[in-house]
Design an enzyme around this catalytic site. Structure first.
Site, PDB file in Angstrom:
ATOM      1  N   GLU A  37       0.794  -1.182  -0.151  1.00  0.00           N
ATOM      2  CA  GLU A  37      -0.200   0.065   0.079  1.00  0.00           C
ATOM      3  C   GLU A  37       1.000   1.278  -0.053  1.00  0.00           C
ATOM      4  O   GLU A  37       0.358   2.312  -0.514  1.00  0.00           O
ATOM      5  CB  GLU A  37      -0.995  -0.177   1.208  1.00  0.00           C
ATOM      6  CG  GLU A  37      -1.906  -1.216   1.321  1.00  0.00           C
ATOM      7  CD  GLU A  37      -2.654  -1.255  -0.180  1.00  0.00           C
ATOM      8  OE1 GLU A  37      -3.030  -0.371  -0.861  1.00  0.00           O
ATOM      9  OE2 GLU A  37      -3.084  -2.447  -0.722  1.00  0.00           O
ATOM     10  N   GLU A  38       2.100   1.255   0.589  1.00  0.00           N
ATOM     11  CA  GLU A  38       2.955   2.410   0.351  1.00  0.00           C
ATOM     12  C   GLU A  38       3.571   2.735  -0.973  1.00  0.00           C
ATOM     13  O   GLU A  38       3.577   3.839  -1.484  1.00  0.00           O
ATOM     14  CB  GLU A  38       4.160   2.008   1.549  1.00  0.00           C
ATOM     15  CG  GLU A  38       3.577   2.418   3.059  1.00  0.00           C
ATOM     16  CD  GLU A  38       3.594   3.745   3.494  1.00  0.00           C
ATOM     17  OE1 GLU A  38       3.651   4.710   2.500  1.00  0.00           O
ATOM     18  OE2 GLU A  38       3.254   3.750   4.454  1.00  0.00           O
ATOM     19  N   SER A  39       3.876   1.498  -1.423  1.00  0.00           N
ATOM     20  CA  SER A  39       4.868   1.985  -2.865  1.00  0.00           C
ATOM     21  C   SER A  39       4.322   1.070  -3.834  1.00  0.00           C
ATOM     22  O   SER A  39       4.851   1.009  -5.092  1.00  0.00           O
ATOM     23  CB  SER A  39       6.316   1.685  -2.564  1.00  0.00           C
ATOM     24  OG  SER A  39       6.480   0.529  -2.206  1.00  0.00           O
TER      25      SER A  39
END
Length: 813
Positions: free
Chosen positions: A688-690
């Protein structure tokens, strides 16, 4: 905590990875052995004779080529994935005919990358004459090799051959630019002008457009077309002011001016558009100074009143962005005073309402926002002003007034895109205030009036929760079942399964719960909502199983919501186009050669040609997986196989594994074990971050797989004894190590609560601690929904959902 390596899926992927690595090792061993044999053979020949160099390039040219003029090409040198012995290859006076054409290209490319141009040309020539997918690559780099060695006539011929023989090549646009560059170096300015002009018209989105425009101006100037050159330079300066070439054209314009040649004076509208380019690039100071100069010139000209209004509005907004709030209020006030009924004045009023709270005048801000809707009810900014006024009222705990303002906005502007958001917020205020009957009415109104809204699942879930609170368990279960039928692995589907388990006696599934999100609190953060009764979010033990984990197991094949179906078969009316197949085969060859960036270029081209052919996309996805290009793999899954990402079933396993890959698995497993973190939580966070993109950079400046802010990364590095640099944040191993350490710190700080740790990772640990204390009476689902930062609230939901999905796909069955 379960070790990923115990999973059958992990073992299967591990075997595939081992086979790939073994294949690479065999290729490397073959090439090294071959290189050694060539070296020994050459040394033997050199002892017997001293042959002159042969080939199109002289030794002197190859030694100095890298410092000479270079053509404009979009593919920079790329290090092959495999390591090749360039030193041994450099001893060979000619290509090794025992190599395959692909290997000859790779050998030539390796030599080209280290500046051994003569020897590289031999290999490229041999490869270009072979029968293999990469003939156009060999031809292109042969042309580049000639160009680098200043053999411009040979380069021109090679570029022209590529353009003629390979019109579908990835390198075709670069070949066209290479033709223009070659003509320029040969001094044929007329043909260079024509070629650059065609390139500019045909490829307006090329990253080398400004370089082509500059050289087009050079061609005009070289032919003494002074006026045309001046216009060309000025257009570049106006339209592309951020490019390196813009600084160069200013020097050229100054030189022409000394000869008495100047382009027409740019209009104030053109200068205004130029200033906006700086504003859009976050160069607010530069943009502001340009706008101020323009305004001084035109402010007293009645014929330019429209432009003056636009400039004042932009000046006010830019001062706001620079946190010069008083100046912004003053400038916007000038606009409203001079042109009180203009559209710009209405927008200025909206901005003043936004700015006043930032200087400690919240009530004034609310008053200004409400006045906009009352004074200009037909304004396109009226719905937004009511909505933002309600947000401020809710944040101040004035829930009744906020609730009424949301409903007023809905009543007066029912077709505005913000109407559904206002209805949701009014519904949520009713729920938090304990008025379950009113909440039910509004939740039902939302689902019936806006059936296509992304808020429908959210409203359905909280309608069911309201019915639970009213004792209507039967109707609540019916709604939860509806959510599970819509999608059991959505965030609210997982929450619904959790509630079903509680109601039916399945037990409490438990819960657990560095980038910084500096977002203003929105309406979810009202302090008056703290009265909702609950079991408490802060009291969860770190020994509890993570959120949704039991739900994930229940959704495995054979579970309550699993449906056994056959494996998918994709039938297409037409086979993929020959062009798409050609690009795919080139990509496959480049993958085998370890040239990942080049492979990606080809695979993207093939995908654009066949965006809906599912069989073709599956083959493409396998190649993306081999080169660990997880972001593109995820995008294909979410865009082209969306219908399979509803339930985890036999025919959808492939899509779930594409959308939720085990990216950087060895590193994840290593640091998850070192810091005692569930590896699936770490995978979910990185996804979800990257999307597993190690080069990712957010708007706020967070970097790398785990999107760590530079200041946070520097602090983490000091704590773990790691050397810190900005580049280290984009190193996969260092990013995962630092991010895992930070996540562990947050888990310890919040007693193992995953929700609070995730909130702290995104919104900051201080904010998460405040929310824990402020919402201490809420159940976990209510706490997540009440997180005041919109970004953090959505982030926590996404990571929790991904965490559950990873457990469902790869966890113990």
């Amino acid at each position: 905590m379960k070790d990923i390596s115990e999973d059958s899926t992990y073992r299967r992927r591990k075997r595939r990875e081992v086979l790939r690595r073994a294949r690479r090792i065999r290729v490397l061993a073959f090439l090294l052995t071959l290189g050694l044999a060539i070296f020994l053979g050459v040394m033997l020949i050199l002892r017997l004779s001293s042959p002159d160099s042969s080939g199109p390039l002289s030794e002197e040219n190859s030694e100095t080529a890298t410092s000479e003029p270079e053509a404009s090409f979009s593919q920079e040198s790329e290090e092959p994935e495999e390591e090749h012995d360039s030193a041994s290859t450099a001893q060979s006076d000619g290509p090794d005919i025992s190599l395959t054409p692909g290997q000859q290209y790779l050998r030539g490319y390796s030599l080209f990358s280290v500046g051994q141009l003569e020897r590289a040309a031999h290999y490229f020539q041999q490869s270009a004459e072979g029968d293999h997918p990469l003939k156009d690559y060999a031809q292109f780099y042969l042309a580049r090799t000639y160009f680098g060695a200043q053999k411009y006539q040979e380069a021109l011929s090679a570029f022209q051959a590529l353009a003629k023989n390979y019109p579908d090549s990835y390198w075709y646009p670069d070949a066209q630019l290479g033709i223009a560059d070659s003509y320029l170096e040969l001094g044929d300015l007329a043909k260079a002008e024509e070629s650059y002009g065609n390139f500019v018209k045909t490829y307006p989105q090329s990253p080398y457009l400004t370089r082509a425009l500059l050289r087009l101006g050079d061609c005009l100037e070289g032919q003494q077309k002074w006026d045309e050159a001046a216009v060309q330079y000025q257009n570049l300066w106006l339209r592309y002011p951020l490019s390196p070439e813009a600084r160069q054209v200013q020097e050229r314009l100054d030189t022409l001016s000394q000869r008495g040649i100047s382009p027409p004076q740019p209009s104030f509208e053109q200068l205004y558009e130029r200033a906006l380019i700086f504003a859009q690039a976050d160069q607010s100071d530069n943009a502001l100074s340009q706008l101020e100069e323009i305004y001084q010139e035109i402010s007293q000209d009645p014929s330019r009143a429209g432009l003056s209004r636009k400039i004042l509005l932009q000046m006010g907004i830019l001062n706001h962005q620079l946190r010069r709030f008083d100046a912004a209020i003053d400038i916007l006030g000038q606009l409203m005073q001079r042109w009180p009924d203009s559209l710009e004045a209405q927008e200025a009023l909206l901005w003043r309402g936004r700015i006043y709270p930032k200087v400690g005048k919240r009530e004034k801000g609310i008053e200004v926002l409400l006045s906009l809707a009352s004074r200009y009810p037909g304004s396109p900014f009226a719905p937004r002003s009511l909505y933002e006024a309600a947000v401020l009222l809710e944040g101040d705990g004035k829930l009744e007034q906020a609730w009424q303002t949301y409903l007023t906005m809905l009543q007066n502007y029912a077709t505005d895109p913000l109407a559904v958001d206002g209805l949701w917020k009014a519904s949520w205020i009713s729920y938090r205030s304990g008025d379950m009957e009113k909440a039910l009415q509004l939740f039902e109104q939302l689902t019936s009036s806006f059936p296509r809204s992304s808020l429908v699942e959210r409203a359905l879930y909280w309608e069911a929760r309201a019915r639970e609170n009213l004792g209507d368990q039967e109707r609540a279960l019916s709604i939860y079942s509806q959510l599970l039928n819509r999608g059991p692995l959505t965030y609210y589907g997982l929450r619904a399964a959790e509630r079903v388990a509680r109601i039916t006696g399945g037990g409490d599934t438990g819960s657990g719960g560095p980038g910084e999100a500096n977002e203003q609190e929105d309406s979810s953060g009202s302090r008056a909502s703290d009265t909702v009764r609950s079991s408490g979010v802060e009291g969860r033990s770190k020994d509890n199983i993570p959120v949704f984990s039991e739900v994930g197991v229940r959704l495995q094949p054979g579970g309550q919501y699993f449906q056994e179906v056959s494996a998918p078969v994709f039938l297409t009316d037409n086979p993929p186009s020959p062009q798409a197949v050609s690009h795919l085969e080139k990509g496959r060859e480049l993958v085998e050669l370890g040239l990942r960036s080049m492979a990606t270029n080809e695979l993207e081209l093939s995908q654009k040609l066949e965006p809906t052919n599912k069989n073709f996309l599956l083959e493409l996805s396998d190649l993306y997986l081999q080169i660990e290009d997880y972001p593109r793999l995820i995008r294909i899954a979410e865009k082209s196989f969306r219908e399979f990402l509803v339930r985890y079933e036999t025919d959808s396993v492939f899509a779930w594994e594409m959308a939720y890959p085990l990216g950087y698995q060895p590193l994840v497993e290593s640091y998850a074990g070192q810091y005692a973190i569930d590896p699936y939580l770490l995978l979910a966070l990185i996804r979800e971050e990257s999307h597993f993109n190690p080069r990712a950079v957010s708007v706020a400046g967070a970097r790398g797989l785990m999107q760590i802010m530079p200041s946070t990364g520097e602090s983490i590095a000091a704590n773990i004894g790691e050397h810190y640099s900005l580049e280290s944040l984009q190193d996969p191993e260092k990013s995962i190590r630092m991010g895992s350490w930070y996540l562990k710190e947050l888990l310890d700080k919040f007693d193992g609560n995953v929700v609070l740790a995730l909130a702290g990772y995104n919104g900051g640990p201080g904010a998460a601690a405040r929310w824990r204390d402020r919402f201490s009476g809420l159940e976990e689902d209510e706490f997540v929904e009440s997180i005041p930062y919109r970004e953090t609230r959505g982030y926590v939901k996404k990571v929790l959902r991904s965490y559950a999905v990873y457990q469902s796909i790869y966890g113990e069955k």
